[in-house]
Design an enzyme around this catalytic site. Structure first.
Site, PDB file in Angstrom:
ATOM      1  N   ARG A  77       0.934  -1.232   0.018  1.00 17.54           N
ATOM      2  CA  ARG A  77       0.066   0.082  -0.064  1.00 17.54           C
ATOM      3  C   ARG A  77       0.955   1.322   0.153  1.00 17.54           C
ATOM      4  O   ARG A  77       0.596   2.387   0.556  1.00 17.54           O
ATOM      5  CB  ARG A  77      -0.857  -0.045   1.203  1.00 17.54           C
ATOM      6  CG  ARG A  77      -1.972  -1.182   1.044  1.00 17.54           C
ATOM      7  CD  ARG A  77      -3.009  -1.087   2.238  1.00 17.54           C
ATOM      8  NE  ARG A  77      -4.054  -2.343   2.265  1.00 17.54           N
ATOM      9  CZ  ARG A  77      -5.025  -2.209   1.551  1.00 17.54           C
ATOM     10  NH1 ARG A  77      -5.238  -1.296   0.547  1.00 17.54           N
ATOM     11  NH2 ARG A  77      -5.916  -3.407   1.492  1.00 17.54           N
ATOM     12  N   GLU A  78       2.147   1.155  -0.587  1.00 14.49           N
ATOM     13  CA  GLU A  78       2.956   2.503  -0.827  1.00 14.49           C
ATOM     14  C   GLU A  78       2.201   3.479  -1.321  1.00 14.49           C
ATOM     15  O   GLU A  78       1.866   3.255  -2.623  1.00 14.49           O
ATOM     16  CB  GLU A  78       4.120   1.829  -1.408  1.00 14.49           C
ATOM     17  CG  GLU A  78       5.315   2.942  -1.498  1.00 14.49           C
ATOM     18  CD  GLU A  78       6.057   2.965   0.046  1.00 14.49           C
ATOM     19  OE1 GLU A  78       6.485   3.944   0.332  1.00 14.49           O
ATOM     20  OE2 GLU A  78       5.983   2.034   0.679  1.00 14.49           O
ATOM     21  N   ASP A 140     -14.638  -4.119  -3.880  1.00 11.02           N
ATOM     22  CA  ASP A 140     -15.807  -3.254  -3.428  1.00 11.02           C
ATOM     23  C   ASP A 140     -16.559  -2.762  -4.556  1.00 11.02           C
ATOM     24  O   ASP A 140     -17.414  -1.964  -4.096  1.00 11.02           O
ATOM     25  CB  ASP A 140     -15.011  -2.040  -2.507  1.00 11.02           C
ATOM     26  CG  ASP A 140     -14.449  -2.470  -1.236  1.00 11.02           C
ATOM     27  OD1 ASP A 140     -14.842  -3.251  -0.526  1.00 11.02           O
ATOM     28  OD2 ASP A 140     -13.569  -1.637  -0.927  1.00 11.02           O
ATOM     29  N   GLU A 235     -18.874  -3.542   6.609  1.00 14.52           N
ATOM     30  CA  GLU A 235     -18.050  -3.122   7.665  1.00 14.52           C
ATOM     31  C   GLU A 235     -18.079  -1.828   7.992  1.00 14.52           C
ATOM     32  O   GLU A 235     -17.640  -1.233   8.818  1.00 14.52           O
ATOM     33  CB  GLU A 235     -16.720  -3.536   7.434  1.00 14.52           C
ATOM     34  CG  GLU A 235     -16.046  -3.259   6.168  1.00 14.52           C
ATOM     35  CD  GLU A 235     -14.705  -3.814   5.809  1.00 14.52           C
ATOM     36  OE1 GLU A 235     -14.207  -4.356   6.528  1.00 14.52           O
ATOM     37  OE2 GLU A 235     -14.343  -3.862   4.861  1.00 14.52           O
ATOM     38  N   LEU A 285     -11.484 -14.100   3.392  1.00 12.70           N
ATOM     39  CA  LEU A 285     -11.975 -15.085   2.625  1.00 12.70           C
ATOM     40  C   LEU A 285     -12.479 -14.500   1.147  1.00 12.70           C
ATOM     41  O   LEU A 285     -12.489 -15.020   0.213  1.00 12.70           O
ATOM     42  CB  LEU A 285     -13.146 -16.002   3.412  1.00 12.70           C
ATOM     43  CG  LEU A 285     -12.574 -16.728   4.414  1.00 12.70           C
ATOM     44  CD1 LEU A 285     -13.849 -17.524   5.042  1.00 12.70           C
ATOM     45  CD2 LEU A 285     -11.825 -17.974   3.590  1.00 12.70           C
TER      46      LEU A 285
END
Length: 360
Positions: A77-78, A140, A235, A285
Site C-alpha cells: 500500500r505504498e 468493493d 463493515e 475469505l
C-alpha cells in the site's frame, strides 16, 4: 502505424483481489503476441517501482495464471506522493526514484492495476510526466467511471455462500445471525450478497441505520412464526447518529469501538430484544482464492484491452467498462473518488419491494 511502446512495466497495488493474475496474463500475452512488446514485472506495488525491484517477465512466468488467486507480482500500500521522505541510500524522494527506475529500465509506459488509491497515484504519476494506464481492481466495486471492477463478483460469490450457510444455523437454533462483509465506504458487496443470500436486513454505509428499524423487522418475523433472522452488515455501516458527525469525530468514535460493526449491531439487537445474537465476519475469505469464471473473463477482457491502450498510446486513462464496452476514462476523473450506491439504484428498490429492511 508503428507501435512506439516497446517495453512496459506492470504492477499490482493495494489489497489483493481475485483476477489479478488473469489480468497480468492477458496484458502480457496480448502485448507480446499482438504487438511484440516486452513486459517488466514490478514487485510489491509502488514500493518495487521506488526500489527498482523488477525483472522481465517471460512466457513461463505468466503461464497458467488465469485460475490462480493473489498476485505473482506481490503488492503493497505504498503511496509515493503521501508524506514523501528522502531515501538515505539514494538521496532521492520516492517520485524521483520512480522516474530514475523508469528511465533505467527503458520503460515506455506503466500499467498500474489496483483500486482507488492505486489509480489516484497512477494519475499523479501521469501528471508528473510518465506514460501511465490504470486497470480497475477491487472487490468493493467502487471505482468511479467503470460499471464493474474485477474481483467483485468472486467476493460476492463468497459472501453469498456465507449468508446461505448461516441460514441453516440461524434456523436450527432460532437465533439472530449477523454476517459482516467487507465494504468500508460503499455497500455494493453488502447489498448484493444480502439480496442474493436472502437476508432479512442489510445495513450499508450509504444508508445510515436506525437499530429500531432492524428490531421491528425481527419482531415482525417472530410474530409471523419465523423465529430466526439473518442480518448482513457492511463493515462501513453507520448509525444515523454517526452520520451526523464530521469526518474527524466519526474516526474518533470508530477508534473507540473495541469490536467491528457487526458485533456492535448484534449487541444493539440483543439489548433491544433480549434475543440471542451471533456474529460471523467473512473477512479476507472474500479477497482470497480462485477467481470465479466471471472474474476470469472480465480480467482477461480488460487486461487484453490494456495492451491495446499501450499500442494506441491512450496514456492517462483507466481501462474501464461502461455498458459492457471498453471505455477510456481519464485517470484525473477517477482519482480521489469513490463510487457509492446511488440512492435511486434499482437494487435498493428491489430490496425494499421484497421487504428487506435497510435500517431506514
Amino acid at each position: 502505424m508503428e507501435c512506439r511502446v516497446k517495453r512496459f512495466g506492470v504492477l499490482t497495488s493495494g489489497g489483493d483481489a481475485p483476477g489479478l493474475n488473469a489480468a497480468i496474463r492477458a496484458l502480457c500475452r496480448t502485448a507480446k503476441c499482438k504487438y511484440g512488446m516486452e513486459a517488466v514485472g514490478i514487485f510489491n506495488g509502488y514500493r518495487g517501482l521506488i526500489n527498482g525491484d523488477m525483472r522481465i517477465l517471460s512466457e513461463p512466468d505468466i503461464s497458467g495464471l488465469i485460475a490462480q488467486g493473489g498476485t505473482i507480482l506481490g503488492t503493497s500500500r505504498e503511496k509515493p506522493f503521501k508524506n514523501p521522505t528522502v531515501n538515505e541510500a539514494t538521496g532521492l524522494l520516492p517520485v524521483e526514484a520512480i522516474k530514475e527506475n523508469y528511465k533505467k529500465w527503458n520503460l515506455d509506459a506503466l500499467v498500474c492495476i489496483g483500486g482507488n488509491g492505486t489509480n489516484t497515484t497512477a494519475s499523479l504519476l501521469f501528471q508528473s510526466g510518465l506514460n501511465v494506464i490504470g486497470l480497475p481492481k477491487t472487490i468493493d466495486n467502487d471505482i468511479e467511471g467503470s460499471d464493474v471492477t474485477f474481483g467483485f463478483y468472486t467476493a460476492l460469490d463468497v459472501a453469498t455462500d456465507a449468508v446461505d450457510r448461516i441460514h441453516s444455523t440461524a434456523c436450527s437454533h432460532s437465533r439472530i445471525m449477523v454476517v459482516e462483509v467487507m465494504g468500508h465506504k460503499v455497500g455494493w458487496l453488502g447489498l448484493y450478497s444480502g439480496i442474493s443470500g436472502g437476508a432479512d436486513a442489510v445495513l450499508i454505509p450509504e444508508i445510515p441505520y436506525d437499530i429500531n428499524s432492524v428490531v421491528e423487522k425481527i419482531k415482525e418475523r417472530r410474530n409471523s412464526g419465523k423465529n430466526f433472522s439473518v442480518i448482513v452488515v457492511a463493515e462501513g455501516a453507520k448509525s444515523k447518529a454517526e452520520a451526523l458527525l464530521d469526518k474527524k469525530a466519526f474516526k474518533k468514535a470508530r477508534a473507540s469501538m473495541h469490536t467491528s460493526i457487526g458485533f456492535r449491531v448484534a449487541k444493539e439487537i440483543e439489548e433491544a430484544t433480549g434475543l440471542e445474537c451471533r456474529v460471523t465476519v467473512v473477512g479476507y475469505l472474500q479477497r482470497s482464492g480462485t477467481p470465479s469464471s466471471y472474474d476470469r473473463l472480465f480480467s482477461t477482457y480488460i487486461g487484453s484491452a490494456a495492451a491495446d491502450f499501450l499500442a494506441e498510446e491512450k496514456f492517462g486513462n483507466l481501462v474501464a467498462v461502461q455498458n459492457g464496452i471498453i471505455t477510456a476514462v481519464p485517470l484525473d476523473s477517477v482519482a480521489g473518488k469513490t463510487k457509492g450506491i446511488p440512492l435511486d439504484h434499482p437494487m435498493l428498490k428491489t430490496a425494499r419491494d421484497m421487504g428487506i429492511c435497510l435500517g431506514e
